[in-house]
Design a protein around this motif. Structure first.
Motif, PDB file in Angstrom:
ATOM      1  N   LYS A  23       0.827  -1.206   0.000  1.00  0.00           N
ATOM      2  CA  LYS A  23       0.000   0.000   0.000  1.00  0.00           C
ATOM      3  C   LYS A  23       0.865   1.261   0.000  1.00  0.00           C
ATOM      4  O   LYS A  23       0.610   2.207  -0.757  1.00  0.00           O
ATOM      5  N   VAL A  24       1.881   1.281   0.852  1.00  0.00           N
ATOM      6  CA  VAL A  24       2.739   2.460   0.950  1.00  0.00           C
ATOM      7  C   VAL A  24       3.473   2.711  -0.365  1.00  0.00           C
ATOM      8  O   VAL A  24       3.548   3.851  -0.839  1.00  0.00           O
ATOM      9  N   HIS A  25       4.006   1.671  -0.948  1.00  0.00           N
ATOM     10  CA  HIS A  25       4.768   1.865  -2.190  1.00  0.00           C
ATOM     11  C   HIS A  25       3.858   2.222  -3.363  1.00  0.00           C
ATOM     12  O   HIS A  25       4.283   2.949  -4.273  1.00  0.00           O
ATOM     13  N   ASN A  26       2.626   1.761  -3.347  1.00  0.00           N
ATOM     14  CA  ASN A  26       1.667   2.221  -4.367  1.00  0.00           C
ATOM     15  C   ASN A  26       1.384   3.709  -4.202  1.00  0.00           C
ATOM     16  O   ASN A  26       1.225   4.441  -5.186  1.00  0.00           O
ATOM     17  N   TYR A  38       5.100   1.643   9.113  1.00  0.00           N
ATOM     18  CA  TYR A  38       6.000   1.165   8.054  1.00  0.00           C
ATOM     19  C   TYR A  38       6.792   2.324   7.462  1.00  0.00           C
ATOM     20  O   TYR A  38       8.004   2.218   7.225  1.00  0.00           O
ATOM     21  N   ILE A  39       6.108   3.450   7.235  1.00  0.00           N
ATOM     22  CA  ILE A  39       6.766   4.623   6.644  1.00  0.00           C
ATOM     23  C   ILE A  39       7.910   5.109   7.521  1.00  0.00           C
ATOM     24  O   ILE A  39       9.024   5.377   7.030  1.00  0.00           O
ATOM     25  N   LYS A  40       7.662   5.229   8.809  1.00  0.00           N
ATOM     26  CA  LYS A  40       8.690   5.743   9.711  1.00  0.00           C
ATOM     27  C   LYS A  40       9.840   4.761   9.896  1.00  0.00           C
ATOM     28  O   LYS A  40      11.011   5.157   9.984  1.00  0.00           O
ATOM     29  N   LYS A  41       9.515   3.481   9.941  1.00  0.00           N
ATOM     30  CA  LYS A  41      10.571   2.482  10.104  1.00  0.00           C
ATOM     31  C   LYS A  41      11.545   2.513   8.946  1.00  0.00           C
ATOM     32  O   LYS A  41      12.758   2.329   9.113  1.00  0.00           O
ATOM     33  N   HIS A  42      11.021   2.762   7.743  1.00  0.00           N
ATOM     34  CA  HIS A  42      11.858   2.751   6.543  1.00  0.00           C
ATOM     35  C   HIS A  42      12.223   4.160   6.078  1.00  0.00           C
ATOM     36  O   HIS A  42      12.788   4.318   4.991  1.00  0.00           O
ATOM     37  N   ASP A  43      11.919   5.167   6.899  1.00  0.00           N
ATOM     38  CA  ASP A  43      12.300   6.550   6.630  1.00  0.00           C
ATOM     39  C   ASP A  43      11.878   6.993   5.224  1.00  0.00           C
ATOM     40  O   ASP A  43      12.690   7.514   4.449  1.00  0.00           O
ATOM     41  N   LEU A  44      10.605   6.786   4.908  1.00  0.00           N
ATOM     42  CA  LEU A  44      10.084   7.118   3.581  1.00  0.00           C
ATOM     43  C   LEU A  44       9.493   8.518   3.574  1.00  0.00           C
ATOM     44  O   LEU A  44       9.008   9.028   4.588  1.00  0.00           O
ATOM     45  N   ASN A  45       9.517   9.134   2.405  1.00  0.00           N
ATOM     46  CA  ASN A  45       9.147  10.544   2.283  1.00  0.00           C
ATOM     47  C   ASN A  45       7.678  10.711   1.883  1.00  0.00           C
ATOM     48  O   ASN A  45       7.363  11.136   0.763  1.00  0.00           O
TER      49      ASN A  45
END
Length: 239
Positions: free
Chosen positions: A192-195, A218-225
């Motif tokens: 979902k996040v990568h979509n 998930y976003i914070k764990k992988h430091d996504l923007n």
């Protein structure tokens, strides 16, 4: 118009600012907003885990706390959908039948109330950036909410709304599902996040903080923007 707030337990404990923003929007639209501080959980976690007797005990209190002819508005498609669709099963052939019938009639998810009862779309909100919308299972499947939130977001000044692939697919949270089936839950959240990121969005928006809490982990764990936002927080922005 009199409105009583139903604030789900996890919103009350973890995301109170969203509840305050919902009040901000409702009061701007002329609603008289009240909050019964005695309210607790609607009983959904116990019900979904198979503890129907325990869920019924919690739901019985909920029926008493919300025995009203006012509108009841909640910032959650999941909790709204549970009360609307499963209280009938919990209280089947019981003396609470009429109370359940009244509650189901008066209860609305926040965006549903704005679009279907108040018939508004432009709240005068401003948020600069690109956003994509996640259809939560509770809002989409339990409450049949699809276009209303998108119509509201389309009126936010400075916000460009773009659709992601598989926007209707579950994010993987599902309450205790995330605990019992952790690897599957994480995999669904990752997809979902990568979509969402593939759209170029700055914001991932939904009606349900339970989904957003899962995805934000998930976003914070992988430091996504990308930033998660409840739609009430979006509609309260810029004014």
């Amino acid at each position: 118009m009199n409105v009583q707030l139903f604030i789900p337990c996890f919103v009350d404990q973890l995301f109170p600012e969203t509840a305050f923003n919902m009040v901000k929007v409702l009061e701007k639209l002329g609603c008289n907003v009240s909050y019964n501080a005695n309210q607790t959980c609607c009983g959904q976690p116990a019900f979904n885990a198979g503890y129907w007797d325990e869920s019924r005990a919690v739901a019985t209190k909920f029926l008493k706390d919300f025995h009203t002819f006012d509108y009841i508005v909640a910032p959650s498609g999941s909790c709204t959908g549970f009360v609307r669709n499963y209280y009938g099963k919990l209280f089947d052939n019981s003396a609470a039948h009429n109370d359940v019938k009244l509650l189901r009639k008066q209860l609305y998810e926040f965006t549903e109330f704005l679009t279907e009862v108040l018939h508004v779309s432009d709240l005068g909100a401003t948020l600069n950036g690109v956003a994509t919308y996640h259809d939560s299972c509770g809002a989409l499947r339990e409450c049949h909410i699809k276009q209303g939130p998108r119509n509201l977001l389309s009126k936010v000044k400075g916000l460009e709304l773009t659709e992601m692939n598989d926007c209707e697919t579950c994010c993987g949270f599902g309450g205790t599902f995330a605990v019992k089936y952790e690897p599957i839950s994480i995999g669904m959240g990752e997809q979902k996040v990568h979509n969402a990121i593939a759209t170029g969005a700055d914001y991932l928006i939904s009606t349900d903080l339970s989904c957003l809490m899962h995805l934000d982990g998930y976003i914070k764990k992988h430091d996504l923007n990308i930033k998660t936002m409840h739609i009430a927080d979006v509609l309260a922005s810029g004014w």
